[in-house]
Design a protein around this motif. Structure first.
Motif, PDB file in Angstrom:
ATOM      1  N   ARG A   1      34.625  56.976  46.866  1.00 40.48           N
ATOM      2  CA  ARG A   1      35.012  57.106  45.278  1.00 40.48           C
ATOM      3  C   ARG A   1      35.651  58.540  44.962  1.00 40.48           C
ATOM      4  NH1 ARG A   1      28.956  55.387  45.464  1.00 40.48           N
ATOM      5  NH2 ARG A   1      28.963  53.241  44.662  1.00 40.48           N
ATOM      6  N   VAL A   2      35.652  59.470  45.916  1.00 39.27           N
ATOM      7  CA  VAL A   2      36.351  60.619  45.346  1.00 39.27           C
ATOM      8  C   VAL A   2      37.673  61.151  46.208  1.00 39.27           C
ATOM      9  CG1 VAL A   2      34.073  61.651  44.709  1.00 39.27           C
ATOM     10  CG2 VAL A   2      34.951  62.281  46.832  1.00 39.27           C
ATOM     11  N   LYS A   3      38.001  60.300  47.166  1.00 37.16           N
ATOM     12  CA  LYS A   3      39.217  60.556  47.932  1.00 37.16           C
ATOM     13  C   LYS A   3      40.270  60.711  47.197  1.00 37.16           C
ATOM     14  CE  LYS A   3      39.753  55.427  48.961  1.00 37.16           C
ATOM     15  NZ  LYS A   3      41.282  55.413  48.315  1.00 37.16           N
ATOM     16  N   ASP A   4      40.607  60.156  45.828  1.00 39.59           N
ATOM     17  CA  ASP A   4      41.662  60.485  45.072  1.00 39.59           C
ATOM     18  C   ASP A   4      41.818  61.454  44.326  1.00 39.59           C
ATOM     19  OD1 ASP A   4      43.090  58.156  46.471  1.00 39.59           O
ATOM     20  OD2 ASP A   4      42.055  56.793  44.979  1.00 39.59           O
ATOM     21  N   ILE A   5      40.439  62.450  44.384  1.00 37.71           N
ATOM     22  CA  ILE A   5      40.534  63.587  43.420  1.00 37.71           C
ATOM     23  C   ILE A   5      40.087  64.681  44.220  1.00 37.71           C
ATOM     24  CG2 ILE A   5      39.614  61.900  41.515  1.00 37.71           C
ATOM     25  CD1 ILE A   5      36.968  63.554  41.957  1.00 37.71           C
ATOM     26  N   ILE A   6      40.302  64.714  45.435  1.00 33.79           N
ATOM     27  CA  ILE A   6      40.521  65.896  46.580  1.00 33.79           C
ATOM     28  C   ILE A   6      41.698  66.573  46.135  1.00 33.79           C
ATOM     29  CG2 ILE A   6      39.960  66.655  48.769  1.00 33.79           C
ATOM     30  CD1 ILE A   6      38.337  63.967  49.464  1.00 33.79           C
ATOM     31  N   ILE A   7      41.683  67.871  46.368  1.00 39.46           N
ATOM     32  CA  ILE A   7      42.628  68.556  45.893  1.00 39.46           C
ATOM     33  C   ILE A   7      42.660  69.913  47.017  1.00 39.46           C
ATOM     34  CG2 ILE A   7      43.231  68.007  43.546  1.00 39.46           C
ATOM     35  CD1 ILE A   7      42.086  70.640  42.672  1.00 39.46           C
ATOM     36  N   TYR A   8      43.998  70.252  47.209  1.00 34.96           N
ATOM     37  CA  TYR A   8      44.287  71.421  48.313  1.00 34.96           C
ATOM     38  C   TYR A   8      45.369  72.335  47.654  1.00 34.96           C
ATOM     39  CZ  TYR A   8      42.720  67.266  50.794  1.00 34.96           C
ATOM     40  OH  TYR A   8      42.035  66.107  51.416  1.00 34.96           O
ATOM     41  N   LYS A   9      44.889  73.594  47.807  1.00 35.74           N
ATOM     42  CA  LYS A   9      45.767  74.712  47.234  1.00 35.74           C
ATOM     43  C   LYS A   9      46.903  74.696  48.291  1.00 35.74           C
ATOM     44  CE  LYS A   9      44.655  79.010  47.625  1.00 35.74           C
ATOM     45  NZ  LYS A   9      43.880  80.267  47.400  1.00 35.74           N
ATOM     46  N   ASP A  10      48.377  75.023  47.858  1.00 32.65           N
ATOM     47  CA  ASP A  10      49.360  75.216  48.500  1.00 32.65           C
ATOM     48  C   ASP A  10      49.750  76.653  48.529  1.00 32.65           C
ATOM     49  OD1 ASP A  10      50.485  75.871  46.184  1.00 32.65           O
ATOM     50  OD2 ASP A  10      51.849  74.067  46.253  1.00 32.65           O
ATOM     51  N   LEU A  11      50.833  76.932  49.311  1.00 30.27           N
ATOM     52  CA  LEU A  11      51.278  78.299  49.640  1.00 30.27           C
ATOM     53  C   LEU A  11      51.461  79.134  48.284  1.00 30.27           C
ATOM     54  CD1 LEU A  11      53.611  77.959  52.796  1.00 30.27           C
ATOM     55  CD2 LEU A  11      51.183  78.636  52.677  1.00 30.27           C
ATOM     56  N   ASP A  12      51.600  78.374  47.031  1.00 31.21           N
ATOM     57  CA  ASP A  12      52.248  78.990  45.794  1.00 31.21           C
ATOM     58  C   ASP A  12      50.945  79.278  44.921  1.00 31.21           C
ATOM     59  OD1 ASP A  12      54.962  79.082  46.341  1.00 31.21           O
ATOM     60  OD2 ASP A  12      55.165  77.093  45.914  1.00 31.21           O
TER      61      ASP A  12
END
Length: 618
Positions: free
Chosen positions: A379-390
């Protein structure tokens, strides 16, 4: 007329067992006695609604009194009361349930709100009492009754004087349980077990007449969500959990079919807390507290939240084995999980800015939930987010540059590429690089930035290593993860590998470590003299071993020497002593960018720095 008899139980040894082992926590006796009073009031009001009893206009309530001098704790209600025969049935016959009898008689009129079993719950009083008395008067026009027993199966029953209907339980607290004659202890137990009971509960100490109820008879969670304000939600959170940090957001549960369920789950602020910190989810039955964090009803990962769940369809006194095997309970658990996922998805779609602002606080919860519950992940796999180097947040598909997210188990993985001979060929999994420590891995980050590459920031040492492995398991043919120091990617190099045996031998002699692999490459970033690489899989195995106390040492390292660096290039023209000095210093600097140096390594680095400083001053 005074009567005597023996309590009708199945075994002569039952009473000591009840007294000592009826409940795992002795203090739960107060919940049982007060709940019986609430039950009695509910019964009377039901009779009044059916015109079988006459109300007197007084306030329905339960009064608790502590008398330390007399050694008694008293609980009194103005409910239905009991006749002498009912006392015989409901008190002296433990297996006979007053609530069951009442419901059987009035089931057509509806029995919602009748909780507990007066018989067995009453005997919890003997866990803390040497002697218990009952003074009760039925709503029927019959004499009041006094019942007393010292808990050794014998009892007496006789008529007495009592004003007004209802029941008064007087517990003579035993010497070893004197803590229950402390007003502050009783006040704490009322808050713990009786906070939301549906009728006012008052506490007096030596008759001081406290007139402020200690409970909230209409808690926020039983109200319709559309009638609740943000300020009310925040106040309820603070009052219930004594957390003065405002919650991030909340999920209000309100369901009547196919099962009854009400409650509020709060997402607390957890920023800067690296480990998963357990919250408190309180489970109630018709506003009567059952227990905290019942994993059979509330999924384990949801216990990272704070919340209140009230489910009348779950019995007040029920075994864990029953909950584990009851299909209705499983449906309740699944529904709660779905509502939480729906709330997160709605926030992501409707207010992504707020979602990203909250991510640092909710990331651990979501990742842990995905690992523990496959349906939650779907249900949530598409709303998991990750911070990038910026410092920007991206979803996994945004990192991959594709629209399709990581598939769930059994999901179609799409068409495969074809070889010329017609055989299927799976495309190689895409590598996603990540950073676990932005400060320590700053040199690697700079190399990536200068090469126009990006990476994820996965800096929670408690959950992220497991979550990365979990994502790889979910899509083994689609992606793999490698820490930014795992290898020198092709985009970081000028051309393919360039082997310079002279430079390699200089470093091999200077470092003197046969276990260290030394390679030479021409990197695009000429400012970096050398970096340490460690194979991703071997490092993970090593870290897992350390976690379980089975590590045999660090994984093998590779020193990648940069032939494009001016200092490295000049080593060939230096004398042997300078070659060894500079090469070892370059190795220590590379090692420092990879990990915390050992004592000998740090001392040598400082010694070399001081020597170079001395030469510079000269």
């Amino acid at each position: 007329m005074k009567r005597e008899g023996n309590i009708k139980i199945s075994s002569e040894n039952m009473m000591p067992i009840i007294k000592k082992w009826l409940y795992s926590d002795k203090d739960i006796f107060l919940r049982e006695i007060v709940a019986n009073g609430i039950d009695a009031i509910t019964k009377f009001r039901k009779l009044a609604d059916m015109s079988e009893a006459q109300e007197d206009g007084g306030e329905y309530c339960v009064k608790i009194a502590v008398d330390k001098d007399a050694g008694t704790l008293t609980v009194e209600d103005n409910g239905i009361g009991m006749t002498a025969d009912e006392v015989e049935n409901y008190i002296t016959q433990i297996a006979f349930s007053g609530a069951s009898d009442f419901l059987a008689k009035y089931e057509k009129a509806g029995g919602d709100g009748i909780i507990g079993h007066f018989g067995l719950g009453f005997y919890s009083a003997y866990m803390v009492s040497d002697d218990v008395e009952i003074f009760t008067k039925s709503y029927r026009n019959e004499p009041a009754v006094h019942w007393e027993s010292d808990g050794n199966s014998a009892y007496t029953i006789e008529e007495c004087e009592k004003e007004g209907r209802g029941t008064r339980i007087v517990m003579h607290i035993s010497a070893e349980e004197k803590e229950f004659l402390d007003e502050s202890v009783i006040r704490t137990l009322i808050r713990k077990y009786c906070s939301f009971m549906p009728y006012n509960i008052y506490l007096s100490y030596k008759g001081d007449g406290k007139d402020k109820p200690l409970n909230d008879t209409h808690p926020l969670y039983i109200k319709n969500p559309k009638d609740c304000t943000d300020e009310e939600y925040k106040k309820f959170y603070t009052d219930t959990f004594m957390d003065f940090n405002e919650p991030l957001f909340w999920v209000h549960l309100n369901m009547d079919y196919p099962f009854r369920l009400k409650g509020i789950l709060y997402f607390p602020k957890t920023r800067n807390k690296l480990e998963l910190e357990r919250g408190t989810v309180k489970l109630y039955c018709n506003q009567v507290f059952i227990a905290d964090n019942i994993k059979e009803v509330i999924p384990e990962f949801l216990m990272l939240l704070n919340g209140v769940i009230d489910c009348p369809d779950i019995p007040l006194n029920v075994s864990r084995s029953f909950l584990q095997n009851d299909r209705q309970v499983q449906k309740i658990s699944e529904h709660i999980t779905k509502k939480v996922a729906d709330k997160l998805t709605a926030l992501f779609k409707n207010d992504r800015t707020k979602y990203e602002e909250c991510w640092a606080d909710i990331a651990n919860f979501i990742k842990f939930g995905c690992i523990k519950d496959g349906k939650f992940y779907d249900r949530v796999k598409d709303i998991i987010i990750y911070k990038d180097l910026d410092g920007k947040y991206r979803s996994l598909e945004e990192f991959l540059g594709k629209e399709k997210s990581a598939p769930a188990d059994g999901e179609d993985k799409g068409d495969e590429e074809k070889k010329e001979d017609g055989k299927d060929e799976k495309p190689a999994p895409e590598t996603i690089y990540y950073v676990s420590d932005e400060l320590r891995q700053a040199q690697y980050i700079k190399m990536f930035r200068d090469a126009g590459l990006n990476a994820m920031v996965c800096d929670n040492s408690y959950i992220d290593p497991h979550f990365i492995t979990f994502l790889e398991y979910k899509a083994p043919d689609k992606l793999k993860f490698a820490r930014i120091d795992a290898a020198v990617d092709g985009a970081l190099k000028e051309g393919e590998g360039e082997d310079d045996s002279v430079i390699r031998d200089i470093f091999k002699e200077a470092v003197g470590d046969d276990k260290l692999t030394i390679k030479t490459e021409r990197l695009k970033n000429a400012a970096v003299p050398a970096v340490i690489n460690v194979d991703e899989i071997m490092r993970r195995y090593s870290e897992m071993g350390q976690m379980y106390g089975m590590s045999e040492g660090e994984p093998a390292k590779t020193l990648v020497v940069n032939l494009a660096n001016p200092v490295v290039a000049s080593l060939k023209d230096a004398d042997a002593e300078k070659q060894k000095f500079a090469a070892y210093q370059i190795y220590l600097l590379a090692l420092l960018s990879y990990k915390k140096l050992g004592t000998d390594e740090m001392n040598k680095l400082i010694e070399n720095d001081l020597a170079m400083l001395g030469n510079y001053i000269k």
